[in-house]
Motif scaffolding. Structure first.
Motif, mmCIF file in Angstrom:
data_model
loop_
_atom_site.group_PDB
_atom_site.id
_atom_site.type_symbol
_atom_site.label_atom_id
_atom_site.label_comp_id
_atom_site.label_asym_id
_atom_site.label_seq_id
_atom_site.Cartn_x
_atom_site.Cartn_y
_atom_site.Cartn_z
ATOM 1 N N VAL A 91 -2.301 9.607 3.120
ATOM 2 C CA VAL A 91 -1.713 9.514 4.570
ATOM 3 C C VAL A 91 -2.473 7.737 5.234
ATOM 4 C CG1 VAL A 91 -3.108 10.386 7.299
ATOM 5 C CG2 VAL A 91 -2.748 12.083 5.491
ATOM 6 N N ILE A 92 -2.241 7.595 5.242
ATOM 7 C CA ILE A 92 -1.695 6.295 5.784
ATOM 8 C C ILE A 92 -1.663 5.280 7.129
ATOM 9 C CG2 ILE A 92 -1.175 3.529 4.993
ATOM 10 C CD1 ILE A 92 -0.164 4.367 2.069
ATOM 11 N N PHE A 93 -2.930 4.853 7.389
ATOM 12 C CA PHE A 93 -2.498 4.100 8.809
ATOM 13 C C PHE A 93 -2.058 2.991 8.615
ATOM 14 C CE2 PHE A 93 -7.516 6.189 8.563
ATOM 15 C CZ PHE A 93 -6.731 7.859 8.732
ATOM 16 N N SER A 94 -1.316 2.269 10.103
ATOM 17 C CA SER A 94 -0.381 1.282 9.665
ATOM 18 C C SER A 94 -1.320 -0.162 9.663
ATOM 19 C CB SER A 94 0.523 1.190 10.974
ATOM 20 O OG SER A 94 -0.251 0.822 12.138
ATOM 21 N N ALA A 95 -0.803 -1.085 9.381
ATOM 22 C CA ALA A 95 -1.150 -2.806 9.585
ATOM 23 C C ALA A 95 -1.819 -3.110 10.692
ATOM 24 C CB ALA A 95 -0.759 -3.340 9.208
ATOM 25 N N HIS A 96 -1.540 -2.050 11.775
ATOM 26 C CA HIS A 96 -2.133 -2.473 13.147
ATOM 27 C C HIS A 96 -3.488 -2.337 13.688
ATOM 28 C CE1 HIS A 96 2.376 -1.857 13.508
ATOM 29 N NE2 HIS A 96 2.020 -3.169 13.612
ATOM 30 N N GLY A 97 -4.010 -0.840 12.539
ATOM 31 C CA GLY A 97 -5.473 -0.817 12.886
ATOM 32 C C GLY A 97 -5.634 0.758 14.001
ATOM 33 N N VAL A 98 -6.747 1.666 14.025
ATOM 34 C CA VAL A 98 -6.351 2.654 14.853
ATOM 35 C C VAL A 98 -7.505 3.182 15.164
ATOM 36 C CG1 VAL A 98 -5.083 3.608 12.902
ATOM 37 C CG2 VAL A 98 -6.880 3.800 12.500
ATOM 38 N N PRO A 99 -7.602 4.127 16.249
ATOM 39 C CA PRO A 99 -8.618 3.549 17.311
ATOM 40 C C PRO A 99 -9.749 4.546 15.919
ATOM 41 C CG PRO A 99 -6.880 4.921 18.711
ATOM 42 C CD PRO A 99 -7.160 4.197 17.430
ATOM 43 N N LYS A 100 -11.061 4.600 15.981
ATOM 44 C CA LYS A 100 -12.186 5.668 15.489
ATOM 45 C C LYS A 100 -11.498 6.676 15.231
ATOM 46 C CE LYS A 100 -16.250 2.892 14.686
ATOM 47 N NZ LYS A 100 -17.570 2.467 15.328
ATOM 48 N N ALA A 127 1.407 -1.121 -0.276
ATOM 49 C CA ALA A 127 -0.050 0.173 -0.475
ATOM 50 C C ALA A 127 1.140 0.922 -0.151
ATOM 51 C CB ALA A 127 -1.148 -0.141 1.064
ATOM 52 N N VAL A 128 1.826 1.145 0.993
ATOM 53 C CA VAL A 128 2.651 2.302 0.816
ATOM 54 C C VAL A 128 3.466 2.488 -0.479
ATOM 55 C CG1 VAL A 128 4.788 3.597 1.729
ATOM 56 C CG2 VAL A 128 3.382 2.595 3.346
ATOM 57 N N GLU A 129 4.312 1.737 -0.294
ATOM 58 C CA GLU A 129 4.730 1.706 -2.272
ATOM 59 C C GLU A 129 4.039 1.589 -3.667
ATOM 60 O OE1 GLU A 129 7.029 -2.501 -2.370
ATOM 61 O OE2 GLU A 129 8.696 -1.310 -1.336
ATOM 62 N N GLU A 130 2.844 1.048 -3.394
ATOM 63 C CA GLU A 130 1.737 1.763 -4.470
ATOM 64 C C GLU A 130 1.356 3.159 -4.655
ATOM 65 O OE1 GLU A 130 -0.449 1.770 -7.876
ATOM 66 O OE2 GLU A 130 1.105 0.389 -6.941
ATOM 67 N N ALA A 131 0.993 3.614 -3.622
ATOM 68 C CA ALA A 131 0.643 5.296 -2.357
ATOM 69 C C ALA A 131 1.954 5.562 -3.270
ATOM 70 C CB ALA A 131 0.799 5.405 -1.795
ATOM 71 N N ARG A 159 4.452 5.250 -5.807
ATOM 72 C CA ARG A 159 3.818 5.533 -7.260
ATOM 73 C C ARG A 159 3.173 6.211 -8.251
ATOM 74 N NH1 ARG A 159 2.164 2.772 -11.125
ATOM 75 N NH2 ARG A 159 -0.192 2.462 -9.942
ATOM 76 N N LYS A 160 2.256 6.089 -7.265
ATOM 77 C CA LYS A 160 0.484 6.387 -7.683
ATOM 78 C C LYS A 160 0.774 7.998 -7.847
ATOM 79 C CE LYS A 160 -4.368 5.545 -8.714
ATOM 80 N NZ LYS A 160 -5.438 4.416 -7.553
ATOM 81 N N PHE A 161 0.974 8.606 -6.515
ATOM 82 C CA PHE A 161 1.027 9.701 -6.615
ATOM 83 C C PHE A 161 1.907 10.856 -5.725
ATOM 84 C CE2 PHE A 161 -2.901 7.422 -4.128
ATOM 85 C CZ PHE A 161 -3.862 7.986 -4.820
ATOM 86 N N GLY A 162 3.343 10.264 -5.425
ATOM 87 C CA GLY A 162 4.332 10.093 -5.744
ATOM 88 C C GLY A 162 4.804 10.870 -4.263
ATOM 89 N N ALA A 163 6.431 11.230 -4.006
ATOM 90 C CA ALA A 163 6.668 11.703 -2.619
ATOM 91 C C ALA A 163 5.864 12.549 -1.807
ATOM 92 C CB ALA A 163 7.880 11.040 -2.542
ATOM 93 N N PRO A 164 5.789 13.436 -0.678
ATOM 94 C CA PRO A 164 5.361 12.131 0.266
ATOM 95 C C PRO A 164 4.438 11.251 0.642
ATOM 96 C CG PRO A 164 5.436 14.385 0.997
ATOM 97 C CD PRO A 164 5.625 14.524 -0.405
ATOM 98 N N VAL A 165 4.902 10.863 1.043
ATOM 99 C CA VAL A 165 3.511 9.744 1.356
ATOM 100 C C VAL A 165 3.458 9.451 3.375
ATOM 101 C CG1 VAL A 165 2.327 7.335 1.742
ATOM 102 C CG2 VAL A 165 3.390 8.481 -0.797
ATOM 103 N N TYR A 166 3.047 10.419 3.972
ATOM 104 C CA TYR A 166 2.236 9.877 5.380
ATOM 105 C C TYR A 166 2.233 8.567 5.394
ATOM 106 C CZ TYR A 166 3.969 15.484 5.047
ATOM 107 O OH TYR A 166 4.780 16.255 4.891
ATOM 108 N N VAL A 167 2.200 7.879 6.870
ATOM 109 C CA VAL A 167 2.376 7.215 7.627
ATOM 110 C C VAL A 167 2.646 7.067 8.774
ATOM 111 C CG1 VAL A 167 2.531 4.470 7.719
ATOM 112 C CG2 VAL A 167 3.464 5.957 5.615
ATOM 113 N N ARG A 168 0.966 6.641 9.391
ATOM 114 C CA ARG A 168 0.506 7.250 10.760
ATOM 115 C C ARG A 168 1.378 5.726 11.596
ATOM 116 N NH1 ARG A 168 -2.112 5.667 15.114
ATOM 117 N NH2 ARG A 168 -2.311 6.938 16.815
ATOM 118 N N HIS A 169 1.914 5.829 12.054
ATOM 119 C CA HIS A 169 2.620 4.739 13.275
ATOM 120 C C HIS A 169 3.670 4.147 12.169
ATOM 121 C CE1 HIS A 169 3.471 2.019 16.220
ATOM 122 N NE2 HIS A 169 3.131 1.656 16.105
ATOM 123 N N GLU A 170 4.343 2.775 12.080
ATOM 124 C CA GLU A 170 5.390 1.639 11.679
ATOM 125 C C GLU A 170 4.353 1.506 10.650
ATOM 126 O OE1 GLU A 170 8.392 -0.044 13.714
ATOM 127 O OE2 GLU A 170 10.160 1.630 14.186
#
Length: 321
Positions: A78-87, A29-33, A35-46
Motif C-alpha cells: 500500500v503506497i502513499f502518494s508523493a503529496h504526503g499524508v496525515p499521521k 516506487a509504484v512500478e518497482e513495487a 515488479r517486486k511484489f506483482g499486482a495488485p499494488v494499492y495506492v492511496r490518492h493519485e
C-alpha cells in the motif's frame, strides 16, 4: 493542406519542465513495487496529479483509492502518494498490518518535520497553502487539531485572530506561486515581526525553476501551453505565472486532443512548458499536433540545470530485506 501552405510557428520550449525528482521517485516506487511484489499494488490518492500517468499505472496493476478503508485485508503493498499524508494514515495502515510504503516527496517530508519542530517548541504554525489540496491536508495532519492555521492570501493575514504574545512560525505548501507566496510572507512578517521563517524556502526547487523559465518565455510569445492536469497545483500556478508575465493566451492542456484551436489557431509564436507531474511524451504529442498545422521551429529556453535525485523508499531498494 500542402506543406508549403502551413504557416510558420516558433515554439519556445521551457527548460526545466515536466517531471521533478519527487515525481520520478513516486512513479518509480509504484512500478518497482509492481515488479517486486506483482499486482495488485494499492495506492492511496493519485500517486502524482496527472491522469495520463495514473491511467498507465492502472493498466500495469495499480489500484488507486481515496482512503485506506477501501482496501480489503491484503498482503499487497500500500503506497502513499508523493503529496504526503496525515499521521492518521500510517497509523491506520499499521493497525491493519498493511505493507505500507511511503512515497512522500522528501521536500514535503521536510515541511512536515519543520512543522513538528515548531510545535514542539511551543509555536503556533501558520501554513500558507490551498485549502483541500492533499499536500496541505497531509501537513496539517502532522499536528493536533488547532496547532496549524491555514491561510492562502496576503489579505487573510490582517484577519488572523491570534492572541498577543503567541509564538509563531510559518511553513508553506511546496507547489505555490513564488510571487504570491512572497506577498503573503511579507504581510506575515509586517504584522508579526517575531514570526519564525523556514531555514530554507519551502517552495521546492522544481516549482521555482519551472516558474522562472515561464517568466522568461511568456513575454516573448503569442500564446502559452502548460502541459498538466487541472488538479495539479504546480501546473495551475505555471498558467497563472504565464498570464502575469504578459502572455494573454495561456492554457492548461493535458493532451493534444484538448487543444482549443480557436484559441491557438492564428499565432506566430508559442511557449510550451509542463507541470512537475507531466511526462515528456505529452509535450511531444502537443508539439506534433502543432507541427501538423504549422511549419514549426523549436527552440529550448533554459534557465536552470536540474540534477536532483531522490532514492526509492527504503522498502523498495535492492538491499532491502
Amino acid at each position: 493542406m500542402s506543406v508549403s501552405a502551413k504557416p510558420p510557428l516558433r515554439i519556445l520550449l521551457c527548460a526545466p519542465r515536466g517531471f521533478c525528482a519527487g515525481v520520478v521517485r513516486a512513479i518509480d516506487a509504484v512500478e518497482e513495487a509492481l515488479r517486486k511484489f506483482g499486482a495488485p499494488v494499492y495506492v492511496r490518492h493519485e500517486i502524482v496529479h496527472n491522469r495520463y500517468v495514473v491511467e498507465g499505472l492502472k493498466r500495469k496493476g495499480a489500484i488507486f483509492v481515496d482512503e485506506l478503508s477501501e482496501i480489503p485485508d491484503t498482503d499487497a503493498p500500500v503506497i502513499f502518494s508523493a503529496h504526503g499524508v496525515p499521521k492518521s494514515v500510517p497509523e491506520e495502515a499499521e493497525a491493519r498490518r498493511f505493507h505500507a510504503i511511503d512515497a512522500t516527496c522528501p521536500l514535503v517530508t521536510k515541511v512536515h518535520r519543520e512543522a513538528e519542530i515548531h510545535h514542539r517548541r511551543g509555536r503556533l504554525v501558520i501554513l500558507i497553502g490551498h485549502q483541500g489540496h492533499p499536500e496541505v491536508v497531509g501537513t496539517m495532519g502532522q499536528l493536533p487539531p488547532g496547532a496549524v492555521v491555514l491561510i492562502e492570501t496576503a489579505e487573510e493575514v490582517a484577519r488572523l485572530e491570534i492572541p498577543p504574545g503567541t509564538p509563531l512560525a510559518f511553513v508553506t505548501q511546496t507547489t505555490l506561486s513564488v510571487d504570491d507566496t512572497r506577498q503573503v510572507v511579507e504581510a506575515l512578517k509586517a504584522r508579526f515581526p517575531e514570526i519564525v521563517a523556514p531555514h530554507k524556502e519551502d517552495i521546492c526547487y522544481a516549482t521555482t525553476n519551472r516558474q522562472e523559465a515561464v517568466k522568461r518565455v511568456a513575454p516573448q510569445v503569442d500564446a502559452m501551453i502548460v502541459v498538466g492536469s487541472p488538479n495539479s497545483s504546480n501546473s495551475q500556478r505555471l498558467r497563472e505565472v504565464a498570464e502575469r508575465a504578459g502572455c494573454r493566451r495561456a492554457a492548461l492542456v493535458l493532451r493534444a486532443e484538448e487543444i482549443d484551436w480557436a484559441l491557438f489557431g492564428a499565432i506566430g509564436s508559442l511557449g510550451i512548458t509542463a507541470g512537475a507531474s507531466a511526462p515528456e511524451i505529452l509535450v511531444e504529442e502537443i508539439i506534433d499536433a502543432f507541427a501538423a498545422r504549422y511549419t514549426v521551429a523549436v527552440e529550448t529556453v533554459s534557465t536552470a540545470d536540474e540534477s536532483v535525485f531522490f532514492p526509492l523508499p527504503r522498502a523498495l531498494r535492492p538491499d532491502a530485506a
